[in-house]
Design a protein around this motif. Structure first.
Motif, PDB file in Angstrom:
ATOM      1  N   PHE A   1       0.856  -1.212  -0.093  1.00  0.00           N
ATOM      2  CA  PHE A   1      -0.061  -0.011  -0.041  1.00  0.00           C
ATOM      3  C   PHE A   1       0.925   1.132  -0.028  1.00  0.00           C
ATOM      4  O   PHE A   1       0.534   2.193  -0.818  1.00  0.00           O
ATOM      5  N   LEU A   2       1.958   1.304   0.682  1.00  0.00           N
ATOM      6  CA  LEU A   2       2.890   2.245   0.666  1.00  0.00           C
ATOM      7  C   LEU A   2       3.524   2.660  -0.670  1.00  0.00           C
ATOM      8  O   LEU A   2       3.647   3.657  -1.206  1.00  0.00           O
ATOM      9  N   LEU A   3       3.835   1.349  -1.515  1.00  0.00           N
ATOM     10  CA  LEU A   3       4.393   1.462  -2.696  1.00  0.00           C
ATOM     11  C   LEU A   3       3.374   1.995  -3.636  1.00  0.00           C
ATOM     12  O   LEU A   3       3.726   2.815  -4.563  1.00  0.00           O
ATOM     13  N   PHE A   4       2.053   1.842  -3.342  1.00  0.00           N
ATOM     14  CA  PHE A   4       0.802   2.166  -4.159  1.00  0.00           C
ATOM     15  C   PHE A   4       0.840   3.595  -4.154  1.00  0.00           C
ATOM     16  O   PHE A   4       0.852   4.600  -4.996  1.00  0.00           O
ATOM     17  N   LEU A   5       0.966   4.344  -2.829  1.00  0.00           N
ATOM     18  CA  LEU A   5       0.922   5.509  -2.467  1.00  0.00           C
ATOM     19  C   LEU A   5       2.137   6.471  -3.024  1.00  0.00           C
ATOM     20  O   LEU A   5       1.997   7.536  -3.617  1.00  0.00           O
ATOM     21  N   GLY A   6       3.280   5.945  -3.041  1.00  0.00           N
ATOM     22  CA  GLY A   6       4.395   6.253  -3.441  1.00  0.00           C
ATOM     23  C   GLY A   6       4.324   6.595  -4.928  1.00  0.00           C
ATOM     24  O   GLY A   6       4.911   7.508  -5.572  1.00  0.00           O
ATOM     25  N   GLN A   7       3.874   5.403  -5.764  1.00  0.00           N
ATOM     26  CA  GLN A   7       3.609   5.694  -7.213  1.00  0.00           C
ATOM     27  C   GLN A   7       2.863   6.835  -7.607  1.00  0.00           C
ATOM     28  O   GLN A   7       3.043   7.502  -8.342  1.00  0.00           O
ATOM     29  N   LYS A   8       1.784   6.903  -6.796  1.00  0.00           N
ATOM     30  CA  LYS A   8       0.907   8.121  -7.137  1.00  0.00           C
ATOM     31  C   LYS A   8       1.244   9.127  -6.926  1.00  0.00           C
ATOM     32  O   LYS A   8       1.207  10.183  -7.535  1.00  0.00           O
ATOM     33  N   ILE A   9       2.490   9.502  -5.845  1.00  0.00           N
ATOM     34  CA  ILE A   9       2.986  10.647  -5.521  1.00  0.00           C
ATOM     35  C   ILE A   9       4.026  11.110  -6.540  1.00  0.00           C
ATOM     36  O   ILE A   9       3.909  12.274  -7.004  1.00  0.00           O
ATOM     37  N   LEU A  10       4.544  10.135  -6.991  1.00  0.00           N
ATOM     38  CA  LEU A  10       5.564  10.131  -8.180  1.00  0.00           C
ATOM     39  C   LEU A  10       4.818  10.608  -9.350  1.00  0.00           C
ATOM     40  O   LEU A  10       5.225  11.512 -10.112  1.00  0.00           O
ATOM     41  N   GLU A  11       3.670  10.152  -9.659  1.00  0.00           N
ATOM     42  CA  GLU A  11       2.871  10.435 -10.946  1.00  0.00           C
ATOM     43  C   GLU A  11       2.370  11.834 -10.800  1.00  0.00           C
ATOM     44  O   GLU A  11       2.590  12.571 -11.901  1.00  0.00           O
ATOM     45  N   VAL A  12       2.189  12.399  -9.635  1.00  0.00           N
ATOM     46  CA  VAL A  12       1.659  13.609  -9.402  1.00  0.00           C
ATOM     47  C   VAL A  12       2.915  14.534  -9.637  1.00  0.00           C
ATOM     48  O   VAL A  12       2.730  15.749 -10.370  1.00  0.00           O
ATOM     49  N   VAL A  13       3.952  14.339  -9.091  1.00  0.00           N
ATOM     50  CA  VAL A  13       5.252  15.458  -9.256  1.00  0.00           C
ATOM     51  C   VAL A  13       5.697  15.366 -10.552  1.00  0.00           C
ATOM     52  O   VAL A  13       6.033  16.293 -10.949  1.00  0.00           O
ATOM     53  N   SER A  14       5.903  14.244 -11.183  1.00  0.00           N
ATOM     54  CA  SER A  14       6.264  14.260 -12.463  1.00  0.00           C
ATOM     55  C   SER A  14       5.077  14.659 -13.567  1.00  0.00           C
ATOM     56  O   SER A  14       5.249  14.881 -14.688  1.00  0.00           O
ATOM     57  N   ASP A  15       3.912  14.953 -13.127  1.00  0.00           N
ATOM     58  CA  ASP A  15       2.864  15.669 -13.893  1.00  0.00           C
ATOM     59  C   ASP A  15       2.583  14.834 -15.044  1.00  0.00           C
ATOM     60  O   ASP A  15       2.453  15.414 -16.278  1.00  0.00           O
ATOM     61  N   GLY A  16       2.281  13.470 -14.840  1.00  0.00           N
ATOM     62  CA  GLY A  16       1.784  12.413 -15.852  1.00  0.00           C
ATOM     63  C   GLY A  16       3.037  12.128 -16.670  1.00  0.00           C
ATOM     64  O   GLY A  16       2.754  11.154 -17.327  1.00  0.00           O
ATOM     65  N   ASP A  17       3.934  12.568 -16.869  1.00  0.00           N
ATOM     66  CA  ASP A  17       5.267  11.904 -17.460  1.00  0.00           C
ATOM     67  C   ASP A  17       5.767  10.739 -16.893  1.00  0.00           C
ATOM     68  O   ASP A  17       5.379  10.492 -15.559  1.00  0.00           O
ATOM     69  N   THR A  18       6.429   9.916 -17.617  1.00  0.00           N
ATOM     70  CA  THR A  18       7.304   8.822 -16.963  1.00  0.00           C
ATOM     71  C   THR A  18       8.063   9.095 -15.890  1.00  0.00           C
ATOM     72  O   THR A  18       8.879  10.041 -16.031  1.00  0.00           O
ATOM     73  N   PHE A  19       8.000   8.360 -14.694  1.00  0.00           N
ATOM     74  CA  PHE A  19       8.779   8.789 -13.507  1.00  0.00           C
ATOM     75  C   PHE A  19       9.908   7.589 -13.205  1.00  0.00           C
ATOM     76  O   PHE A  19       9.527   6.695 -13.732  1.00  0.00           O
ATOM     77  N   ASN A  20      10.728   8.079 -12.666  1.00  0.00           N
ATOM     78  CA  ASN A  20      11.915   7.119 -12.339  1.00  0.00           C
ATOM     79  C   ASN A  20      11.722   6.225 -11.161  1.00  0.00           C
ATOM     80  O   ASN A  20      11.278   6.754  -9.731  1.00  0.00           O
ATOM     81  N   LEU A  21      11.469   4.911 -11.336  1.00  0.00           N
ATOM     82  CA  LEU A  21      10.944   3.916 -10.177  1.00  0.00           C
ATOM     83  C   LEU A  21      11.786   3.779  -8.923  1.00  0.00           C
ATOM     84  O   LEU A  21      11.631   3.447  -7.965  1.00  0.00           O
ATOM     85  N   TYR A  22      13.270   4.115  -9.351  1.00  0.00           N
ATOM     86  CA  TYR A  22      14.124   4.187  -8.295  1.00  0.00           C
ATOM     87  C   TYR A  22      13.632   4.898  -6.881  1.00  0.00           C
ATOM     88  O   TYR A  22      14.196   4.914  -5.914  1.00  0.00           O
ATOM     89  N   TYR A  23      13.210   6.156  -7.369  1.00  0.00           N
ATOM     90  CA  TYR A  23      12.994   7.122  -6.442  1.00  0.00           C
ATOM     91  C   TYR A  23      11.963   6.590  -5.217  1.00  0.00           C
ATOM     92  O   TYR A  23      11.649   6.898  -4.076  1.00  0.00           O
ATOM     93  N   LEU A  24      11.369   5.238  -5.644  1.00  0.00           N
ATOM     94  CA  LEU A  24      10.448   4.644  -4.618  1.00  0.00           C
ATOM     95  C   LEU A  24      11.305   4.290  -3.453  1.00  0.00           C
ATOM     96  O   LEU A  24      10.640   3.977  -2.376  1.00  0.00           O
ATOM     97  N   ARG A  25      12.528   4.066  -3.599  1.00  0.00           N
ATOM     98  CA  ARG A  25      13.487   3.624  -2.473  1.00  0.00           C
ATOM     99  C   ARG A  25      13.431   4.639  -1.242  1.00  0.00           C
ATOM    100  O   ARG A  25      13.833   4.517  -0.285  1.00  0.00           O
TER     101      ARG A  25
END
Length: 215
Positions: free
Chosen positions: A67-91
């Motif tokens: 669930f934390l990973l799910f939230l993290g990916q959603k936050i990265l999507e918002v920050v990247s404004d819909g562009d492809t985001f770097n999954l490494y930032y989930l770390r």
């Protein structure tokens, strides 16, 4: 004089280890994901599409970290404004584990007059551990498990479970249990130990708190 020299040596190695740790973290931050991390990311990305039954049956581990990973990916999507985001930032999710470590540090420092423990040596041994360095870069629940396990054990060590830190202990134990079955085992082991101890010492107030926490 001997103690002063010892403290200087410990602080010196502490600084060196911190530099090595930070450098290693930055270098290893973009190391390739291994199979379990890939499975975790995939599980987290599909979390919202799973039924309630699937959430608890797709993986033997607790779904909380996913669930934390799910939230993290959603936050990265918002920050990247819909562009492809770097999954490494989930770390960066593992950085949350520094909060219970910091609280552990404060608690030991505050109770230094009651416990015989060198805070600098404590931190040095912690960050020198191979598990500490490995898990902080591992996109699994184990660094958070390590961090909150440290906190509940420090609370137990400082003998503040039933008094000033009872809420902190309870919340940390709940988070531990939500992260992994080992977390539940650690929390319950501490509570059973304290229940037996307080029953032996005939401290009814603390014993009752232990029973409530266990329930």
């Amino acid at each position: 004089m001997f103690n002063m020299n010892n403290n200087k040596i410990i602080k010196f190695f502490l600084v060196i280890n911190l530099i090595v740790f930070i450098s290693g973290y930055l270098i290893g931050f973009k190391k390739p994901f291994w199979i379990d991390e890939i499975i975790s990311i995939n599980y987290g990305s599909n979390f919202s599409f799973l039924s309630f039954n699937e959430i608890f049956t797709q993986d033997p581990h607790s779904p909380f970290f996913y669930f934390l990973l799910f939230l993290g990916q959603k936050i990265l999507e918002v920050v990247s404004d819909g562009d492809t985001f770097n999954l490494y930032y989930l770390r960066l999710i593992n950085i949350l584990g520094l909060i219970p470590i910091y609280y552990s540090y404060l608690l030991i420092k505050r109770k230094s007059d009651r416990i015989n423990l060198d805070i600098n040596m404590f931190i040095l041994l912690l960050i020198s551990s191979n598990y500490f360095f490995h898990y902080v870069l591992d996109l699994r629940m184990y660094f958070l498990l390590l961090s909150f396990s440290l906190l509940v054990n420090v609370i137990n060590f400082t003998n503040t479970v039933e008094k000033e830190n009872k809420i902190l202990f309870l919340l940390s134990s709940i988070l531990l249990s939500m992260l992994h079955v080992y977390g539940l085992t650690i929390s319950m082991s501490i509570l059973v130990y304290r229940l037996v101890k307080n029953t032996y010492l005939k401290d009814k107030e603390k014993r009752n708190i232990n029973i409530i926490f266990i329930i």
